[in-house]
Design a protein around this motif. Structure first.
Motif, PDB file in Angstrom:
ATOM      1  N   LEU A 286      74.300  54.654  38.664  1.00 35.33           N
ATOM      2  CA  LEU A 286      74.722  55.978  38.190  1.00 35.33           C
ATOM      3  C   LEU A 286      73.535  56.925  38.087  1.00 35.33           C
ATOM      4  CD1 LEU A 286      76.711  57.991  36.981  1.00 35.33           C
ATOM      5  CD2 LEU A 286      76.407  56.867  34.755  1.00 35.33           C
ATOM      6  N   THR A 287      72.424  56.442  37.566  1.00 36.08           N
ATOM      7  CA  THR A 287      71.230  57.278  37.456  1.00 36.08           C
ATOM      8  C   THR A 287      70.793  57.792  38.820  1.00 36.08           C
ATOM      9  OG1 THR A 287      70.474  56.140  35.460  1.00 36.08           O
ATOM     10  CG2 THR A 287      68.805  57.289  36.752  1.00 36.08           C
ATOM     11  N   LEU A 288      70.700  56.889  39.792  1.00 32.81           N
ATOM     12  CA  LEU A 288      70.264  57.303  41.132  1.00 32.81           C
ATOM     13  C   LEU A 288      71.283  58.219  41.792  1.00 32.81           C
ATOM     14  CD1 LEU A 288      68.739  53.928  42.386  1.00 32.81           C
ATOM     15  CD2 LEU A 288      67.539  55.937  41.492  1.00 32.81           C
ATOM     16  N   GLN A 289      72.566  57.940  41.563  1.00 34.78           N
ATOM     17  CA  GLN A 289      73.611  58.791  42.117  1.00 34.78           C
ATOM     18  C   GLN A 289      73.489  60.218  41.570  1.00 34.78           C
ATOM     19  OE1 GLN A 289      75.755  57.373  44.347  1.00 34.78           O
ATOM     20  NE2 GLN A 289      76.884  59.257  44.775  1.00 34.78           N
ATOM     21  N   LEU A 290      73.258  60.344  40.269  1.00 34.00           N
ATOM     22  CA  LEU A 290      73.122  61.663  39.653  1.00 34.00           C
ATOM     23  C   LEU A 290      71.837  62.366  40.079  1.00 34.00           C
ATOM     24  CD1 LEU A 290      74.400  60.975  36.009  1.00 34.00           C
ATOM     25  CD2 LEU A 290      75.640  62.040  37.914  1.00 34.00           C
ATOM     26  N   LEU A 291      70.835  61.587  40.478  1.00 30.33           N
ATOM     27  CA  LEU A 291      69.586  62.181  40.950  1.00 30.33           C
ATOM     28  C   LEU A 291      69.603  62.495  42.437  1.00 30.33           C
ATOM     29  CD1 LEU A 291      66.973  60.086  38.928  1.00 30.33           C
ATOM     30  CD2 LEU A 291      67.738  62.418  38.491  1.00 30.33           C
TER      31      LEU A 291
ATOM     32  N   TYR B 262      82.743  51.540  26.073  1.00 33.02           N
ATOM     33  CA  TYR B 262      81.583  52.062  26.783  1.00 33.02           C
ATOM     34  C   TYR B 262      81.500  51.585  28.226  1.00 33.02           C
ATOM     35  CZ  TYR B 262      76.707  52.895  28.069  1.00 33.02           C
ATOM     36  OH  TYR B 262      75.568  53.286  28.733  1.00 33.02           O
ATOM     37  N   MET B 263      81.647  50.290  28.451  1.00 30.62           N
ATOM     38  CA  MET B 263      81.446  49.761  29.802  1.00 30.62           C
ATOM     39  C   MET B 263      82.476  50.312  30.802  1.00 30.62           C
ATOM     40  SD  MET B 263      79.351  48.014  31.557  1.00 30.62           S
ATOM     41  CE  MET B 263      79.088  46.880  32.926  1.00 30.62           C
ATOM     42  N   PRO B 264      83.781  50.331  30.482  1.00 31.78           N
ATOM     43  CA  PRO B 264      84.733  50.938  31.424  1.00 31.78           C
ATOM     44  C   PRO B 264      84.435  52.419  31.685  1.00 31.78           C
ATOM     45  CG  PRO B 264      85.904  49.597  29.829  1.00 31.78           C
ATOM     46  CD  PRO B 264      84.491  49.700  29.344  1.00 31.78           C
ATOM     47  N   ALA B 265      84.003  53.142  30.638  1.00 33.55           N
ATOM     48  CA  ALA B 265      83.690  54.559  30.822  1.00 33.55           C
ATOM     49  C   ALA B 265      82.463  54.745  31.698  1.00 33.55           C
ATOM     50  CB  ALA B 265      83.473  55.220  29.463  1.00 33.55           C
ATOM     51  N   LEU B 266      81.461  53.866  31.542  1.00 32.82           N
ATOM     52  CA  LEU B 266      80.270  53.935  32.384  1.00 32.82           C
ATOM     53  C   LEU B 266      80.632  53.693  33.847  1.00 32.82           C
ATOM     54  CD1 LEU B 266      77.095  54.123  32.032  1.00 32.82           C
ATOM     55  CD2 LEU B 266      77.108  51.632  32.214  1.00 32.82           C
ATOM     56  N   LEU B 267      81.464  52.688  34.086  1.00 29.78           N
ATOM     57  CA  LEU B 267      81.903  52.388  35.447  1.00 29.78           C
ATOM     58  C   LEU B 267      82.707  53.542  36.032  1.00 29.78           C
ATOM     59  CD1 LEU B 267      82.247  50.437  37.808  1.00 29.78           C
ATOM     60  CD2 LEU B 267      84.138  49.360  36.561  1.00 29.78           C
ATOM     61  N   ASP B 268      83.622  54.104  35.253  1.00 30.07           N
ATOM     62  CA  ASP B 268      84.424  55.236  35.732  1.00 30.07           C
ATOM     63  C   ASP B 268      83.550  56.441  36.057  1.00 30.07           C
ATOM     64  OD1 ASP B 268      86.752  53.804  35.505  1.00 30.07           O
ATOM     65  OD2 ASP B 268      87.370  54.705  33.601  1.00 30.07           O
ATOM     66  N   THR B 269      82.539  56.687  35.224  1.00 29.74           N
ATOM     67  CA  THR B 269      81.644  57.823  35.468  1.00 29.74           C
ATOM     68  C   THR B 269      80.904  57.646  36.781  1.00 29.74           C
ATOM     69  OG1 THR B 269      81.367  58.137  33.085  1.00 29.74           O
ATOM     70  CG2 THR B 269      79.751  59.182  34.510  1.00 29.74           C
ATOM     71  N   TYR B 270      80.488  56.429  37.059  1.00 28.22           N
ATOM     72  CA  TYR B 270      79.809  56.153  38.328  1.00 28.22           C
ATOM     73  C   TYR B 270      80.733  56.415  39.516  1.00 28.22           C
ATOM     74  CZ  TYR B 270      77.800  53.481  42.186  1.00 28.22           C
ATOM     75  OH  TYR B 270      77.331  53.106  43.420  1.00 28.22           O
ATOM     76  N   LEU B 271      81.938  55.893  39.460  1.00 26.42           N
ATOM     77  CA  LEU B 271      82.879  56.051  40.574  1.00 26.42           C
ATOM     78  C   LEU B 271      83.311  57.499  40.743  1.00 26.42           C
ATOM     79  CD1 LEU B 271      85.075  52.865  39.980  1.00 26.42           C
ATOM     80  CD2 LEU B 271      83.319  53.186  41.738  1.00 26.42           C
ATOM     81  N   GLN B 272      83.507  58.211  39.647  1.00 23.00           N
ATOM     82  CA  GLN B 272      83.945  59.604  39.714  1.00 23.00           C
ATOM     83  C   GLN B 272      82.865  60.530  40.248  1.00 23.00           C
ATOM     84  OE1 GLN B 272      85.335  60.499  35.761  1.00 23.00           O
ATOM     85  NE2 GLN B 272      87.023  59.020  35.880  1.00 23.00           N
ATOM     86  N   ASN B 273      81.630  60.058  40.276  1.00 22.99           N
ATOM     87  CA  ASN B 273      80.539  60.882  40.785  1.00 22.99           C
ATOM     88  C   ASN B 273      80.005  60.395  42.122  1.00 22.99           C
ATOM     89  OD1 ASN B 273      79.642  63.058  38.657  1.00 22.99           O
ATOM     90  ND2 ASN B 273      80.324  61.270  37.513  1.00 22.99           N
ATOM     91  N   GLY B 274      80.906  59.786  42.890  1.00 23.07           N
ATOM     92  CA  GLY B 274      80.588  59.459  44.272  1.00 23.07           C
ATOM     93  C   GLY B 274      80.053  58.074  44.516  1.00 23.07           C
ATOM     94  N   GLY B 275      79.903  57.273  43.467  1.00 23.04           N
ATOM     95  CA  GLY B 275      79.410  55.915  43.661  1.00 23.04           C
ATOM     96  C   GLY B 275      80.435  55.016  44.320  1.00 23.04           C
TER      97      GLY B 275
END
Length: 389
Positions: free
Chosen positions: A19-24, A149-162
């Motif tokens: 997620l960090t790299l995706q956002l960067l 937290y963990m499901p939300a972290l995973l969803d945030t990654y997928l929703q941002n192109g991961g």
């Protein structure tokens, strides 16, 4: 920037790094044999550490000469997520208590609202009767309520192109992976994929109990209270006779009760288990996890805990790697690819997840880590709406 990067492993370190790299600005794909949200019986996968976090943001049971930097970076991101009401991020009044005088760890200097405890205040802090002297401290501690937290972290990654690709990775196919840069977050699977310079590969087995729907434990100020409590060795000790601790971490889905720290070697796990145990669903665990926590909770909160309650047991591993410099956060060239290792977090995988991800970003970007940190915070604010739930 559109460089393709592959992350091996979908635990908290892998997802946070991706997620960090995706956002960067990178194009990331996670390769994983198992996705955490698809696993129904976590006791079948004790080596998948991200199935078992409690999860306090405290650097327990981890070894690294970069610990302060990694922790402070992670802590700042977690506090930002808390401000944005990211699912599952809470702050507790946390106590670390001993019946014998302990050594004070360096991380006490990094915690907010740190206070040493006083014997004159015993009646108002977690303790078991009869105890005349207590040592330790309290501080404000971030907790990640794992079921949120963990499901939300995973969803945030997928929703941002991961992207996540379910595929078992072996050493033979590393050279065929379609990226020049690979981030290895495979945890206990790492030594089977890459050469590891460490002689010993230590793992620590831990027992947890979940009491569903238990009430939050609060003090008169309305603060949620959690604790680690270490009695004298005669009451509870490890296989070497060293005093061991129990803990209770109240979450919205109930209490997480622990603990045990049984040291073994990866690949030849043999555990020295006490004869003094309770058993639930065929799983044996130190009886002090229930008995001592029961005394403490009853004494301070007037709330009952019993072995007769509906308690769900879990047994998972923390991958220490070694006690000299266990966390491996370094790069090497393997099969003409740049491989950055990110494993050996011990009991601090959640705690150090953002700090490790930022350190990896520093290795990849031509900017300083402070700049990457600021850019990441800015991007997080864009993708996590304020007052989200």
């Amino acid at each position: 920037m559109s460089e393709q990067i592959i992350i091996i492993g979908s635990g908290v370190s892998g997802i946070t790094t991706a997620l960090t790299l995706q956002l960067l600005g990178y194009d990331t794909t996670i390769y994983t044999e198992k996705v955490i949200t698809d696993i129904s019986n976590k006791n079948e996968h004790p080596k998948f550490a991200s199935l078992f976090p409690s999860a306090s943001v405290i650097p327990h049971s981890v070894y690294s000469d970069q610990l302060k930097k990694l922790f402070k970076r992670s802590q700042s991101i977690f506090y930002e997520l808390r401000k944005l009401a990211f699912p599952g991020i809470t702050i507790n009044k946390h106590y670390e208590l001993w019946e014998s005088k302990p050594n004070r760890p360096d991380y006490c200097n990094w915690m907010l609202n740190y206070e040493a405890v006083s014997d004159t205040d015993i009646e108002n802090i977690p303790h078991r009767p009869p105890v005349d002297n207590l040592y330790g401290w309290s501080f404000n501690c971030i907790f990640a309520d794992w079921s949120l937290y963990m499901p939300a972290l995973l969803d945030t990654y997928l929703q941002n192109g991961g992207t996540i690709r379910q595929k078992k990775i072996t050493r033979k196919i590393i050279s065929d992976l379609p990226a020049e840069t690979i981030i290895n977050c495979s945890g206990t699977g790492s030594p089977s994929l890459f050469d590891d310079p460490s002689d010993k590969q230590l793992v620590v087995r831990g027992h947890l109990l979940h009491k569903a729907d238990a009430p939050l434990l609060t003090n008169p100020n309305g603060e949620v209270v959690s604790y680690n409590y270490t009695p004298k060795p005669a009451i509870y000790s490890d296989s070497k006779g060293k005093a061991a601790d129990v803990y209770c971490y109240p979450r919205k889905d109930g209490w997480i009760l622990g603990g045990s720290r049984q040291v073994g070697t990866l690949g030849s796990e043999e555990w020295q288990v006490s004869d003094n145990y309770h058993e639930i669903e065929g799983i044996r665990f130190p009886k002090q996890i229930v008995d001592l926590n029961s005394e403490i909770i009853k004494t301070l909160f007037d709330t009952e805990l019993s072995i007769k309650d509906e308690l769900t047991p879990a047994v998972g591993y923390r991958y220490i790697r070694n006690k000299k410099d266990g966390l491996r956060l370094e790069s090497e060239t393997v099969s003409n690819k740049k491989v950055i290792h990110n494993y050996g977090h011990g009991g601090a995988g959640v705690t150090l997840s953002w700090g490790c991800a930022l350190t990896i970003s520093e290795q990849l970007l031509s900017q300083e880590i402070d700049s990457a940190h600021d850019v990441l915070l800015s991007e997080i604010k864009k993708v996590v709406p304020v007052n989200s739930s």
